[in-house]
Scaffold this motif. Sequence first.
Motif, PDB file in Angstrom:
ATOM      1  N   SER A 197      43.682 -33.219  43.829  1.00  0.00           N
ATOM      2  CA  SER A 197      43.588 -34.538  44.470  1.00  0.00           C
ATOM      3  C   SER A 197      43.969 -35.672  43.534  1.00  0.00           C
ATOM      4  N   ILE A 198      43.816 -35.473  42.230  1.00  0.00           N
ATOM      5  CA  ILE A 198      44.099 -36.547  41.275  1.00  0.00           C
ATOM      6  C   ILE A 198      45.491 -36.431  40.645  1.00  0.00           C
ATOM      7  N   LEU A 199      46.139 -35.284  40.766  1.00  0.00           N
ATOM      8  CA  LEU A 199      47.437 -35.100  40.106  1.00  0.00           C
ATOM      9  C   LEU A 199      48.482 -36.146  40.504  1.00  0.00           C
ATOM     10  N   PRO A 200      48.667 -36.453  41.804  1.00  0.00           N
ATOM     11  CA  PRO A 200      49.658 -37.483  42.142  1.00  0.00           C
ATOM     12  C   PRO A 200      49.334 -38.840  41.514  1.00  0.00           C
ATOM     13  N   THR A 201      48.049 -39.183  41.458  1.00  0.00           N
ATOM     14  CA  THR A 201      47.643 -40.434  40.818  1.00  0.00           C
ATOM     15  C   THR A 201      47.980 -40.412  39.340  1.00  0.00           C
ATOM     16  N   TYR A 202      47.683 -39.301  38.692  1.00  0.00           N
ATOM     17  CA  TYR A 202      47.988 -39.180  37.264  1.00  0.00           C
ATOM     18  C   TYR A 202      49.491 -39.294  37.007  1.00  0.00           C
ATOM     19  N   LEU A 203      50.288 -38.579  37.790  1.00  0.00           N
ATOM     20  CA  LEU A 203      51.732 -38.600  37.579  1.00  0.00           C
ATOM     21  C   LEU A 203      52.309 -40.000  37.815  1.00  0.00           C
ATOM     22  N   LYS A 204      51.765 -40.692  38.803  1.00  0.00           N
ATOM     23  CA  LYS A 204      52.233 -42.050  39.105  1.00  0.00           C
ATOM     24  C   LYS A 204      51.873 -43.039  38.003  1.00  0.00           C
ATOM     25  N   ASN A 205      50.760 -42.792  37.324  1.00  0.00           N
ATOM     26  CA  ASN A 205      50.252 -43.753  36.334  1.00  0.00           C
ATOM     27  C   ASN A 205      50.252 -43.200  34.917  1.00  0.00           C
ATOM     28  N   ARG A 206      51.112 -42.239  34.648  1.00  0.00           N
ATOM     29  CA  ARG A 206      51.092 -41.560  33.347  1.00  0.00           C
ATOM     30  C   ARG A 206      51.151 -42.513  32.159  1.00  0.00           C
ATOM     31  N   ASN A 249      46.319 -49.360  31.795  1.00  0.00           N
ATOM     32  CA  ASN A 249      45.292 -50.136  32.489  1.00  0.00           C
ATOM     33  C   ASN A 249      44.650 -49.377  33.645  1.00  0.00           C
ATOM     34  N   TYR A 250      45.154 -48.166  33.925  1.00  0.00           N
ATOM     35  CA  TYR A 250      44.651 -47.432  35.088  1.00  0.00           C
ATOM     36  C   TYR A 250      43.517 -46.491  34.691  1.00  0.00           C
ATOM     37  N   ARG A 251      42.476 -46.465  35.521  1.00  0.00           N
ATOM     38  CA  ARG A 251      41.365 -45.528  35.357  1.00  0.00           C
ATOM     39  C   ARG A 251      40.871 -45.100  36.739  1.00  0.00           C
ATOM     40  N   SER A 252      40.372 -43.875  36.820  1.00  0.00           N
ATOM     41  CA  SER A 252      39.842 -43.383  38.086  1.00  0.00           C
ATOM     42  C   SER A 252      38.651 -42.472  37.815  1.00  0.00           C
ATOM     43  N   LEU A 253      37.663 -42.533  38.700  1.00  0.00           N
ATOM     44  CA  LEU A 253      36.472 -41.695  38.560  1.00  0.00           C
ATOM     45  C   LEU A 253      35.877 -41.413  39.929  1.00  0.00           C
ATOM     46  N   GLY A 254      35.061 -40.369  39.995  1.00  0.00           N
ATOM     47  CA  GLY A 254      34.394 -40.041  41.246  1.00  0.00           C
ATOM     48  C   GLY A 254      34.889 -38.750  41.868  1.00  0.00           C
ATOM     49  N   ALA A 255      34.009 -38.096  42.622  1.00  0.00           N
ATOM     50  CA  ALA A 255      34.280 -36.778  43.192  1.00  0.00           C
ATOM     51  C   ALA A 255      34.892 -36.823  44.585  1.00  0.00           C
ATOM     52  N   SER A 256      35.331 -37.997  45.034  1.00  0.00           N
ATOM     53  CA  SER A 256      35.741 -38.156  46.433  1.00  0.00           C
ATOM     54  C   SER A 256      36.852 -37.212  46.862  1.00  0.00           C
ATOM     55  N   ASN A 277      40.244 -51.194  45.062  1.00  0.00           N
ATOM     56  CA  ASN A 277      39.992 -50.401  43.846  1.00  0.00           C
ATOM     57  C   ASN A 277      39.469 -48.995  44.150  1.00  0.00           C
ATOM     58  N   VAL A 278      39.732 -48.501  45.355  1.00  0.00           N
ATOM     59  CA  VAL A 278      39.384 -47.135  45.737  1.00  0.00           C
ATOM     60  C   VAL A 278      40.654 -46.291  45.717  1.00  0.00           C
ATOM     61  N   ASN A 279      40.564 -45.089  45.159  1.00  0.00           N
ATOM     62  CA  ASN A 279      41.731 -44.225  45.061  1.00  0.00           C
ATOM     63  C   ASN A 279      41.914 -43.450  46.377  1.00  0.00           C
ATOM     64  N   HIS A 280      42.499 -44.100  47.365  1.00  0.00           N
ATOM     65  CA  HIS A 280      42.696 -43.469  48.672  1.00  0.00           C
ATOM     66  C   HIS A 280      43.701 -42.324  48.605  1.00  0.00           C
ATOM     67  N   SER A 281      44.597 -42.363  47.640  1.00  0.00           N
ATOM     68  CA  SER A 281      45.532 -41.258  47.453  1.00  0.00           C
ATOM     69  C   SER A 281      44.787 -39.957  47.166  1.00  0.00           C
ATOM     70  N   ALA A 282      43.746 -40.034  46.345  1.00  0.00           N
ATOM     71  CA  ALA A 282      42.957 -38.835  46.036  1.00  0.00           C
ATOM     72  C   ALA A 282      42.265 -38.299  47.280  1.00  0.00           C
ATOM     73  N   HIS A 283      41.820 -39.187  48.155  1.00  0.00           N
ATOM     74  CA  HIS A 283      41.199 -38.749  49.407  1.00  0.00           C
ATOM     75  C   HIS A 283      42.195 -37.956  50.253  1.00  0.00           C
ATOM     76  N   LEU A 284      43.407 -38.471  50.359  1.00  0.00           N
ATOM     77  CA  LEU A 284      44.429 -37.816  51.171  1.00  0.00           C
ATOM     78  C   LEU A 284      44.829 -36.464  50.597  1.00  0.00           C
ATOM     79  N   TRP A 285      45.092 -36.425  49.289  1.00  0.00           N
ATOM     80  CA  TRP A 285      45.506 -35.175  48.669  1.00  0.00           C
ATOM     81  C   TRP A 285      44.367 -34.166  48.646  1.00  0.00           C
TER      82      TRP A 285
END
Length: 202
Positions: A96-105, A109-116, A165-173
């Motif tokens: 769920s977090i891989l696309p976010t990581y790749l986009k913000n490698r 300034n980017y950070r993400s946390l939570g089990a969503s 500031n919610v990582n909706h991409s992680a929810h979708l993936w």
Amino acid sequence: MPITTLIILAATCIVSFMAFNNRKLVDDLILWPPAIERKGEYYRLATYGFIHADPMHLLFNMMTLFFFGRAIEPIYAQTLGSFGFALFYLGGLIVSILPTYLKNRRNANYRSLGASGAVSAAVFAFILYAPWARIYVLVLPVPAIIYAVLYVAYSIYMDQHGRDNVNHSAHLWGAAYGVVFTVLANPAVLPHFLGLMSQPRM
């Protein structure tokens, strides 16, 4: 007894409560792409899911995990063995977090946390088995399949237009991973789901 769900829930609560008052622990566990890109700290692709922004963020994720995790954990135990749900959940955190990581490698300034993301995976896995079960949105009971459609539509919209500031991409993936993993682990769930969908129970 959904022992794996309870262990994950307990571990997440313990680490999250420790991190609420320990900035260094947050910095060590949070998804911060440059730490992975420059230092090879790949463990962050999983540990970010064990810390949360605040108690309400933690409570919402853990309540959802408790209700849906305990419902589907026995299914993964039957198909994948005792560690089946742990494997599913860990995969949900990472995928769920891989696309976010790749986009913000290279975004310092980017950070993400939570089990969503992993929690979304559990919810959508459950929906494959019980699409007409009731999911309560606040106090309103909604058929699970309707909830899924609304959830995906909302997440897509917010991923493209939201500023919360919610990582909706992680929810979708996470949701997509939950469906794909479950079908691969137990292909019989697909005709089961389609059969139930042909018999609406509103």
